[in-house]
Design a protein around this motif. Structure first.
Motif, mmCIF file in Angstrom:
data_model
loop_
_atom_site.group_PDB
_atom_site.id
_atom_site.type_symbol
_atom_site.label_atom_id
_atom_site.label_comp_id
_atom_site.label_asym_id
_atom_site.label_seq_id
_atom_site.Cartn_x
_atom_site.Cartn_y
_atom_site.Cartn_z
ATOM 1 N N MET A 1 0.835 -1.192 0.000
ATOM 2 C CA MET A 1 0.000 0.000 0.000
ATOM 3 C C MET A 1 0.869 1.242 0.000
ATOM 4 O O MET A 1 0.957 1.951 -0.970
ATOM 5 N N VAL A 2 1.518 1.528 1.095
ATOM 6 C CA VAL A 2 2.301 2.752 1.200
ATOM 7 C C VAL A 2 3.650 2.406 1.815
ATOM 8 O O VAL A 2 3.711 1.732 2.828
ATOM 9 N N ASP A 3 4.729 2.882 1.208
ATOM 10 C CA ASP A 3 6.050 2.589 1.740
ATOM 11 C C ASP A 3 6.712 3.795 2.384
ATOM 12 O O ASP A 3 7.760 3.675 2.962
ATOM 13 N N GLU A 4 6.135 4.970 2.240
ATOM 14 C CA GLU A 4 6.765 6.140 2.817
ATOM 15 C C GLU A 4 6.009 6.609 4.058
ATOM 16 O O GLU A 4 4.976 6.069 4.395
ATOM 17 N N VAL A 5 6.560 7.613 4.705
ATOM 18 C CA VAL A 5 5.929 8.181 5.892
ATOM 19 C C VAL A 5 4.690 8.959 5.453
ATOM 20 O O VAL A 5 4.715 9.681 4.455
ATOM 21 N N VAL A 6 3.612 8.808 6.199
ATOM 22 C CA VAL A 6 2.375 9.517 5.894
ATOM 23 C C VAL A 6 2.168 10.590 6.955
ATOM 24 O O VAL A 6 2.200 10.306 8.149
ATOM 25 N N ARG B 1 -3.665 9.125 12.915
ATOM 26 C CA ARG B 1 -4.406 7.895 13.179
ATOM 27 C C ARG B 1 -3.702 6.696 12.573
ATOM 28 O O ARG B 1 -2.691 6.845 11.902
ATOM 29 N N VAL B 2 -4.264 5.534 12.800
ATOM 30 C CA VAL B 2 -3.809 4.317 12.125
ATOM 31 C C VAL B 2 -4.894 3.924 11.137
ATOM 32 O O VAL B 2 -6.060 3.768 11.511
ATOM 33 N N ILE B 3 -4.515 3.788 9.881
ATOM 34 C CA ILE B 3 -5.461 3.349 8.859
ATOM 35 C C ILE B 3 -5.390 1.824 8.824
ATOM 36 O O ILE B 3 -4.334 1.259 8.569
ATOM 37 N N ILE C 1 -11.892 -1.231 -9.724
ATOM 38 C CA ILE C 1 -11.482 -1.348 -8.320
ATOM 39 C C ILE C 1 -12.249 -0.310 -7.528
ATOM 40 O O ILE C 1 -12.219 0.873 -7.856
ATOM 41 N N ARG C 2 -12.963 -0.764 -6.489
ATOM 42 C CA ARG C 2 -13.694 0.142 -5.611
ATOM 43 C C ARG C 2 -13.065 0.072 -4.227
ATOM 44 O O ARG C 2 -13.036 -0.982 -3.617
ATOM 45 N N GLU C 3 -12.584 1.179 -3.764
ATOM 46 C CA GLU C 3 -11.898 1.243 -2.474
ATOM 47 C C GLU C 3 -12.730 2.086 -1.526
ATOM 48 O O GLU C 3 -13.631 2.790 -1.930
ATOM 49 N N GLY C 4 -12.403 2.011 -0.262
ATOM 50 C CA GLY C 4 -13.051 2.891 0.690
ATOM 51 C C GLY C 4 -13.751 2.198 1.828
ATOM 52 O O GLY C 4 -14.185 2.837 2.769
ATOM 53 N N SER C 5 -13.854 0.869 1.779
ATOM 54 C CA SER C 5 -14.594 0.179 2.822
ATOM 55 C C SER C 5 -13.979 0.391 4.207
ATOM 56 O O SER C 5 -14.689 0.597 5.176
ATOM 57 N N ASN C 6 -12.660 0.362 4.312
ATOM 58 C CA ASN C 6 -11.997 0.546 5.597
ATOM 59 C C ASN C 6 -11.327 1.907 5.722
ATOM 60 O O ASN C 6 -10.529 2.124 6.620
ATOM 61 N N LEU C 7 -11.609 2.798 4.796
ATOM 62 C CA LEU C 7 -10.895 4.069 4.773
ATOM 63 C C LEU C 7 -11.782 5.239 5.181
ATOM 64 O O LEU C 7 -11.618 6.352 4.709
ATOM 65 N N VAL D 1 -1.485 1.484 7.969
ATOM 66 C CA VAL D 1 -0.649 2.664 7.741
ATOM 67 C C VAL D 1 -0.799 3.599 8.930
ATOM 68 O O VAL D 1 -1.912 3.853 9.388
ATOM 69 N N VAL D 2 0.320 4.104 9.433
ATOM 70 C CA VAL D 2 0.300 5.052 10.538
ATOM 71 C C VAL D 2 0.442 6.454 9.964
ATOM 72 O O VAL D 2 1.367 6.729 9.200
ATOM 73 N N VAL D 3 -0.496 7.327 10.329
ATOM 74 C CA VAL D 3 -0.455 8.724 9.894
ATOM 75 C C VAL D 3 0.058 9.560 11.060
ATOM 76 O O VAL D 3 -0.509 9.521 12.150
#
Length: 159
Positions: free
Chosen positions: A1-6, A73-75, A30-36, A106-108
């Motif tokens: 998903m994400v490899d850099e700092v958010v 937050r934590v995603i 692709i439909r995203e957003g269920s956990n976001l 992912v940690v924001v």
């Protein structure tokens, strides 16, 4: 998903790899957003749906959404809903549905926390570099000086 700092308030990519392992071109949605929940899309990403109309057989392509996290937050791990369709040689359109593999959580960070963490690591890396450079470079420097003077002495003796 994400490899850099958010960092909160700054866009980050949510990237998908699409592989067509079949023998016919496919249309992939692709439909995203269920956990976001609580995230927003960057202006250039449109909505939470990506459509790739012609994914060729035995090929790989990528799709990307730009996400913005407004709070620290934590995603949680996310699975996108995937729908793909293809038309057989007889003209029959076949549609299948599934889910993507799960992403990592992912940690924001808020900006102040990010700066504090980055500054701490910078200090640690600097001290580590100095701590290892001195015991390595000092003997190397002494050896170079001594070997140069020994070479000069040998040249003088040969004359």
């Amino acid at each position: 998903m994400v490899d850099e700092v958010v960092i909160e308030g700054k866009p980050f990519p949510l990237e998908y790899t699409i592989r067509n392992l079949g023998t016919l071109p496919a249309r992939v949605i692709i439909r995203e957003g269920s956990n976001l929940a609580g995230l927003s899309l960057s202006k250039d990403s449109g909505n939470w749906t990506i459509v790739k109309n012609n994914v060729l057989p035995q090929s790989t392509t990528t799709a990307r959404l730009m996400i913005v996290a407004e709070t620290e937050r934590v995603i949680p791990a996310s699975r996108a809903q995937v729908e793909y369709s293809y038309t057989t040689s007889t003209g029959e359109e076949i549609t299948r549905k599934g889910h993507s593999s799960a992403s990592k959580p992912v940690v924001v960070y808020n900006y102040d926390e990010y700066r504090k963490t980055f500054r701490d690591y910078t200090r640690e890396y600097t001290l580590f570099t100095l701590g290892t450079a001195i015991p390595v470079l000092l003997p190397l420097g002494v050896w170079l000086v001594l070997s140069t003077s020994a070479a000069d002495t040998t040249k003088l003796k040969s004359k």
